[in-house]
Design a protein around this motif. Sequence first.
Motif, short mmCIF file in Angstrom:
data_model
loop_
_atom_site.label_atom_id
_atom_site.label_comp_id
_atom_site.label_asym_id
_atom_site.label_seq_id
_atom_site.Cartn_x
_atom_site.Cartn_y
_atom_site.Cartn_z
N PHE A 1 0.80 -1.21 0.00
CA PHE A 1 0.00 0.00 0.00
C PHE A 1 0.84 1.27 0.00
N GLY A 2 2.14 1.14 -0.19
CA GLY A 2 3.00 2.32 -0.11
C GLY A 2 4.09 2.30 -1.15
N SER A 3 5.14 3.04 -0.87
CA SER A 3 6.26 3.20 -1.81
C SER A 3 7.56 2.85 -1.11
N ALA A 4 8.54 2.47 -1.91
CA ALA A 4 9.87 2.15 -1.36
C ALA A 4 10.93 2.83 -2.23
N PHE A 5 11.96 3.34 -1.57
CA PHE A 5 13.04 4.05 -2.26
C PHE A 5 14.38 3.46 -1.83
N LYS A 6 15.31 3.43 -2.75
CA LYS A 6 16.65 2.92 -2.45
C LYS A 6 17.62 4.10 -2.34
N VAL A 7 18.58 3.95 -1.45
CA VAL A 7 19.60 4.97 -1.23
C VAL A 7 20.95 4.33 -1.43
N ARG A 8 21.78 4.92 -2.27
CA ARG A 8 23.13 4.39 -2.48
C ARG A 8 24.11 5.56 -2.54
N LYS A 9 25.36 5.27 -2.24
CA LYS A 9 26.38 6.29 -2.34
C LYS A 9 26.56 6.71 -3.79
N LEU A 10 26.95 7.96 -3.97
CA LEU A 10 27.24 8.46 -5.31
C LEU A 10 28.32 7.61 -5.97
N HIS A 11 28.11 7.22 -7.22
CA HIS A 11 29.03 6.39 -8.01
C HIS A 11 29.09 4.94 -7.51
N SER A 12 28.12 4.53 -6.71
CA SER A 12 28.06 3.14 -6.26
C SER A 12 26.74 2.52 -6.72
N GLU A 13 26.76 1.23 -6.98
CA GLU A 13 25.53 0.52 -7.37
C GLU A 13 24.97 -0.31 -6.22
N VAL A 14 25.62 -0.25 -5.07
CA VAL A 14 25.19 -1.04 -3.91
C VAL A 14 24.13 -0.27 -3.12
N ILE A 15 23.02 -0.93 -2.80
CA ILE A 15 21.97 -0.31 -1.99
C ILE A 15 22.41 -0.30 -0.52
N ASP A 16 22.50 0.89 0.06
CA ASP A 16 22.91 1.02 1.45
C ASP A 16 21.75 1.30 2.39
N ALA A 17 20.62 1.72 1.85
CA ALA A 17 19.44 1.97 2.69
C ALA A 17 18.19 1.84 1.85
N VAL A 18 17.11 1.46 2.50
CA VAL A 18 15.79 1.40 1.87
C VAL A 18 14.83 2.18 2.76
N ILE A 19 14.06 3.06 2.14
CA ILE A 19 13.07 3.88 2.83
C ILE A 19 11.68 3.46 2.35
N THR A 20 10.77 3.22 3.28
CA THR A 20 9.39 2.91 2.89
C THR A 20 8.45 3.97 3.46
N VAL A 21 7.48 4.37 2.64
CA VAL A 21 6.51 5.40 2.99
C VAL A 21 5.15 4.95 2.51
N GLY A 22 4.16 5.00 3.39
CA GLY A 22 2.82 4.61 2.97
C GLY A 22 1.79 4.90 4.03
N PRO A 23 0.51 4.66 3.73
CA PRO A 23 -0.53 4.84 4.74
C PRO A 23 -0.33 3.88 5.90
N CYS A 24 -0.58 4.34 7.10
CA CYS A 24 -0.44 3.48 8.28
C CYS A 24 -1.55 2.43 8.27
N ILE A 25 -1.18 1.15 8.21
CA ILE A 25 -2.19 0.10 8.09
C ILE A 25 -2.96 -0.11 9.38
N ALA A 26 -2.46 0.42 10.50
CA ALA A 26 -3.17 0.30 11.77
C ALA A 26 -4.20 1.41 11.95
N ALA A 27 -4.15 2.44 11.09
CA ALA A 27 -5.13 3.52 11.18
C ALA A 27 -6.50 2.98 10.78
N ARG A 28 -7.55 3.54 11.34
CA ARG A 28 -8.89 3.00 11.16
C ARG A 28 -9.63 3.71 10.02
N SER A 29 -8.96 3.86 8.89
CA SER A 29 -9.56 4.45 7.71
C SER A 29 -8.77 3.98 6.51
N ILE A 30 -9.44 3.81 5.36
CA ILE A 30 -8.70 3.47 4.15
C ILE A 30 -8.08 4.71 3.51
#
Length: 421
Positions: free
Chosen positions: A68-97
Amino acid sequence: MSIYGKLVIDVPVTAGLKRSGETVVVDNLEEKDFTETFLLLETAAKRGDNVGVDEYRNVGDFLESIRFGSAFKVRKLHSEVIDAVITVGPCIAARSIRPCLASLQVFTSEGFSRESIWRDCMEMAIGYARQHPFGFSACVTDVFGHCLERIIALRTDGFVISASVPRAGKIVYRDGKSPIHMHSYVMYKEIGQVDNKRPCWSEFIRLSTEICNIMDEVGHGRDAGHTHESTTPSLIPRLPFECSLSPAPLTVVVRQVRALPDDLDRFYEFFRSAAEEGVGFSIEEFPTKEIFWKIHDSSWKVVLEDKYSGKWVAVMDWCSSWYSRCRENCDVFDAGMIIAKEFRNSGLGTPVFEISKTIAKDLGCRVLYSDIPVHHITSIAVIVKNGNSFSGSLPRAFYSPAYGWSDVLLLTMTLDSVSKI
């Protein structure tokens, strides 16, 4: 393609991290990145870095968590290795769609796990939450209790601990070998102005359709009485049985809801009527019958039926908690309970709740969770009277026309192994 809850970056973004001085590239997480992402999560779990040992058992578990959300990858400049992943989305525990509350998570490689970089990544996550089309006004993130550096860093950056979830997940701790159960904190931060203006009802119908499509594509979420391959909850021990409810008095048959149209329709109508009356539920939780069953099809469902008249006195259900971070042998359950309108205010709350506790124990529950809107005083009083304690709140999680966005109180009860029925 379903786009509910999605935020997409148009092009890769180069950013300087102000605390660490690192220059990184942030981009959308793509299918080709899923295996590398899972390896990042797996290694984080092995070092106990805010990932449970069975929180992400495979790539599919991660995909389900971001359905239900989005995910983003973070890597150092000039590197192809993923060093972090960020996820953002609606809180599934909230009582509304269509919540105003976002859920954020930051996962890092060992090299990026130091406080300065992790805080910079969380700041980026908040920025993306502010850009989201849902217009989030607040956010939450989950942190295991032993991750003290993260907790302190989040507190420094304006987050507050809003709730504690007992036995939320299993983590590797100290000796690096034996997983132990650990509580998890829900940490909350306001990031914008509250907007109590709601979309038109047709928008809720459209969102419901999108959510149902996503659930068909990825799975239904919380495992309760079955796996994703089955839609029939497992049988509940000891059912059916008869008991007397006082002070009514009533003799009821306590039985599992049958997978038959008449039973299922009556079960749905209980929830629908309660939502329309504003009793414990909101119509924004399940605007359509289809989405109601997408959410509830995997739960254990029970009815208390008057032995002589056949009237349904109460319904209840249980499933693995939204707040749990376990995938296997989850023993933290969410519980729902509705008493029919004609039987309310007759002293049945306590005996019905006692039945709910007993069945939850039979199902293997160790911690019983209830989340109740703060203005539902009667429901809170019944739950507290019967031994639940406050473990916190989830702010801005429930919407009603009368009150706008309000907090949900989280109440827990640790169950012993002795049945009282």
